[in-house]
Design a protein around this motif. Structure first.
Motif, mmCIF file in Angstrom:
data_model
loop_
_atom_site.group_PDB
_atom_site.id
_atom_site.type_symbol
_atom_site.label_atom_id
_atom_site.label_comp_id
_atom_site.label_asym_id
_atom_site.label_seq_id
_atom_site.Cartn_x
_atom_site.Cartn_y
_atom_site.Cartn_z
ATOM 1 N N VAL A 1 -7.983 -34.907 -30.052
ATOM 2 C CA VAL A 1 -7.976 -36.377 -30.034
ATOM 3 C C VAL A 1 -9.402 -36.892 -29.880
ATOM 4 C CG1 VAL A 1 -7.177 -38.428 -28.798
ATOM 5 C CG2 VAL A 1 -5.634 -36.475 -29.106
ATOM 6 N N ALA A 2 -10.127 -36.343 -28.916
ATOM 7 C CA ALA A 2 -11.517 -36.744 -28.720
ATOM 8 C C ALA A 2 -12.363 -36.406 -29.944
ATOM 9 C CB ALA A 2 -12.088 -36.054 -27.480
ATOM 10 N N PHE A 3 -12.098 -35.239 -30.517
ATOM 11 C CA PHE A 3 -12.843 -34.788 -31.688
ATOM 12 C C PHE A 3 -12.660 -35.774 -32.846
ATOM 13 C CE2 PHE A 3 -14.161 -32.136 -35.188
ATOM 14 C CZ PHE A 3 -15.023 -31.192 -34.646
ATOM 15 N N GLY A 4 -11.415 -36.200 -33.061
ATOM 16 C CA GLY A 4 -11.135 -37.126 -34.156
ATOM 17 C C GLY A 4 -11.797 -38.475 -33.965
ATOM 18 N N VAL A 5 -11.818 -38.965 -32.729
ATOM 19 C CA VAL A 5 -12.464 -40.257 -32.451
ATOM 20 C C VAL A 5 -13.965 -40.166 -32.726
ATOM 21 C CG1 VAL A 5 -13.047 -41.924 -30.649
ATOM 22 C CG2 VAL A 5 -10.735 -40.974 -30.768
ATOM 23 N N VAL A 6 -14.587 -39.102 -32.272
ATOM 24 C CA VAL A 6 -16.018 -38.925 -32.516
ATOM 25 C C VAL A 6 -16.285 -38.782 -34.012
ATOM 26 C CG1 VAL A 6 -17.965 -37.350 -32.197
ATOM 27 C CG2 VAL A 6 -16.546 -37.990 -30.253
ATOM 28 N N ALA A 7 -15.412 -38.084 -34.714
ATOM 29 C CA ALA A 7 -15.575 -37.931 -36.157
ATOM 30 C C ALA A 7 -15.559 -39.283 -36.853
ATOM 31 C CB ALA A 7 -14.469 -37.032 -36.713
ATOM 32 N N ALA A 8 -14.706 -40.179 -36.382
ATOM 33 C CA ALA A 8 -14.627 -41.521 -36.975
ATOM 34 C C ALA A 8 -15.929 -42.278 -36.777
ATOM 35 C CB ALA A 8 -13.459 -42.287 -36.359
ATOM 36 N N VAL A 9 -16.441 -42.264 -35.545
ATOM 37 C CA VAL A 9 -17.679 -42.980 -35.231
ATOM 38 C C VAL A 9 -18.848 -42.395 -36.006
ATOM 39 C CG1 VAL A 9 -19.322 -43.533 -33.393
ATOM 40 C CG2 VAL A 9 -16.870 -43.647 -32.947
ATOM 41 N N ALA A 10 -18.842 -41.078 -36.185
ATOM 42 C CA ALA A 10 -19.960 -40.402 -36.842
ATOM 43 C C ALA A 10 -19.895 -40.476 -38.360
ATOM 44 C CB ALA A 10 -20.004 -38.941 -36.393
ATOM 45 N N GLY A 11 -18.815 -41.014 -38.903
ATOM 46 C CA GLY A 11 -18.738 -41.209 -40.343
ATOM 47 C C GLY A 11 -18.130 -40.075 -41.130
ATOM 48 N N LEU A 12 -17.460 -39.125 -40.450
ATOM 49 C CA LEU A 12 -16.810 -38.036 -41.172
ATOM 50 C C LEU A 12 -15.517 -38.541 -41.812
ATOM 51 C CD1 LEU A 12 -18.813 -36.403 -39.410
ATOM 52 C CD2 LEU A 12 -17.034 -34.664 -39.170
ATOM 53 N N ASP A 13 -15.190 -38.024 -42.994
ATOM 54 C CA ASP A 13 -13.912 -38.356 -43.611
ATOM 55 C C ASP A 13 -12.849 -37.365 -43.128
ATOM 56 O OD1 ASP A 13 -14.474 -36.018 -44.988
ATOM 57 O OD2 ASP A 13 -14.875 -37.012 -46.898
ATOM 58 N N ASP A 14 -11.639 -37.488 -43.653
ATOM 59 C CA ASP A 14 -10.543 -36.638 -43.187
ATOM 60 C C ASP A 14 -10.823 -35.153 -43.374
ATOM 61 O OD1 ASP A 14 -8.995 -38.695 -42.272
ATOM 62 O OD2 ASP A 14 -7.551 -38.669 -43.925
ATOM 63 N N ILE A 15 -11.252 -34.774 -44.579
ATOM 64 C CA ILE A 15 -11.419 -33.354 -44.868
ATOM 65 C C ILE A 15 -12.559 -32.754 -44.052
ATOM 66 C CG2 ILE A 15 -12.940 -33.677 -46.861
ATOM 67 C CD1 ILE A 15 -10.132 -31.040 -46.466
ATOM 68 N N ARG A 16 -13.615 -33.514 -43.851
ATOM 69 C CA ARG A 16 -14.711 -33.007 -43.022
ATOM 70 C C ARG A 16 -14.280 -32.872 -41.568
ATOM 71 N NH1 ARG A 16 -20.163 -36.231 -45.038
ATOM 72 N NH2 ARG A 16 -20.573 -34.968 -46.902
ATOM 73 N N THR A 17 -13.480 -33.804 -41.119
ATOM 74 C CA THR A 17 -12.974 -33.727 -39.748
ATOM 75 C C THR A 17 -12.134 -32.473 -39.556
ATOM 76 O OG1 THR A 17 -12.953 -36.144 -39.536
ATOM 77 C CG2 THR A 17 -11.532 -34.893 -38.023
ATOM 78 N N ALA A 18 -11.206 -32.220 -40.473
ATOM 79 C CA ALA A 18 -10.336 -31.047 -40.372
ATOM 80 C C ALA A 18 -11.147 -29.762 -40.464
ATOM 81 C CB ALA A 18 -9.282 -31.087 -41.469
ATOM 82 N N ARG A 19 -12.045 -29.705 -41.413
ATOM 83 C CA ARG A 19 -12.848 -28.497 -41.613
ATOM 84 C C ARG A 19 -13.715 -28.204 -40.388
ATOM 85 N NH1 ARG A 19 -15.986 -30.143 -45.672
ATOM 86 N NH2 ARG A 19 -14.530 -29.485 -47.313
ATOM 87 N N THR A 20 -14.350 -29.236 -39.863
ATOM 88 C CA THR A 20 -15.237 -29.044 -38.712
ATOM 89 C C THR A 20 -14.455 -28.634 -37.478
ATOM 90 O OG1 THR A 20 -16.713 -30.726 -39.636
ATOM 91 C CG2 THR A 20 -17.066 -30.105 -37.352
ATOM 92 N N ALA A 21 -13.275 -29.218 -37.277
ATOM 93 C CA ALA A 21 -12.441 -28.847 -36.132
ATOM 94 C C ALA A 21 -12.035 -27.379 -36.221
ATOM 95 C CB ALA A 21 -11.205 -29.733 -36.075
ATOM 96 N N LEU A 22 -11.672 -26.926 -37.404
ATOM 97 C CA LEU A 22 -11.279 -25.533 -37.601
ATOM 98 C C LEU A 22 -12.453 -24.587 -37.387
ATOM 99 C CD1 LEU A 22 -9.083 -26.072 -40.759
ATOM 100 C CD2 LEU A 22 -8.252 -25.140 -38.583
ATOM 101 N N TYR A 23 -13.590 -24.947 -37.950
ATOM 102 C CA TYR A 23 -14.763 -24.092 -37.799
ATOM 103 C C TYR A 23 -15.206 -24.010 -36.345
ATOM 104 C CZ TYR A 23 -19.543 -22.442 -37.943
ATOM 105 O OH TYR A 23 -20.697 -21.732 -37.681
#
Length: 220
Positions: free
Chosen positions: A125-147
């Protein structure tokens, strides 16, 4: 900035507490999983824990950009799909670390304030919120969380077993296509009811046993 964040968020040096976690690898090895099975363990974790977290992060990212009130529902939906109390506790530790960092970097963002208002935010949840603020799109968010989860385990391996430091790099590279496939699945989620729930009973059991150990290197 988003391309930099793609690299920064999964960096083990990020001050969110990730260095104190092994993504379940220490519990697995202490339970007598042969080191030769680590690559299979990482694959299984990506398909289960990883997929749930990636999809949760995607939903949280979308909520941060639209309906902030949905964050609590996403938080509850993730908890319902994570039956191990030890895994939930580890996720909260990391989520709080991410939230503290975000409050320092983006204090004026409404979604960061909403995240800070959550007493115990889970990591995705925290990761997704930060991804939004930082400008990541959906696929980058998912990929980065997995990595992030994958490299956490890989980086922990040399501290736990005698292994050539090149070998963990080989594990991560070998799973690159798997990360992409699971990321593609994660972005298809449409809401909390659609959040995947693949289970990993053995990983959950190992995490519970590890939580009761007094001598350990990593929290989880």
């Amino acid at each position: 900035m988003s391309s930099v964040v793609d690299l920064l968020l999964p960096d083990g040096r990020l001050p969110v507490g990730g260095h104190a976690h092994s993504a379940g690898l220490e519990p697995a090895l202490r339970a007598a999983m042969p080191p030769a099975q680590i690559s299979r363990y990482l694959t299984a974790r990506l398909h289960t824990v990883g997929r749930v977290e990636a999809a949760t992060a995607v939903l949280a990212r979308r909520a941060a950009l639209s309906e902030l009130t949905d964050l609590d529902q996403i938080h509850s939906a993730y908890a319902a799909r994570t039956s191990s109390s030890a895994l939930r506790a580890a996720s909260v530790q990391l989520g709080r670390g991410i939230s503290r960092l975000a409050q320092q970097l983006w204090p004026a963002e409404p979604c960061i304030a909403a995240l800070a208002a959550m007493a115990a935010p889970y990591r995705p949840v925290a990761f997704g919120v930060v991804a939004a603020v930082a400008g990541l799109d959906d696929i980058r968010t998912a990929r980065t969380a997995l990595y992030d989860d994958l490299q956490t385990a890989a980086c922990a391996a040399p501290k736990l077993i005698a292994v050539d430091p090149v070998e963990p790099v080989r594990w991560v590279l070998a799973l690159a296509d798997t990360v992409e496939r699971i990321a593609d699945l994660a972005v298809t989620v449409t809401g909390c009811a659609d959040l995947p729930a693949p289970t990993a009973p053995q990983i959950e059991q190992w995490s519970l046993e590890h939580a009761n150990r007094h001598r350990r290197i990593f929290h989880a």
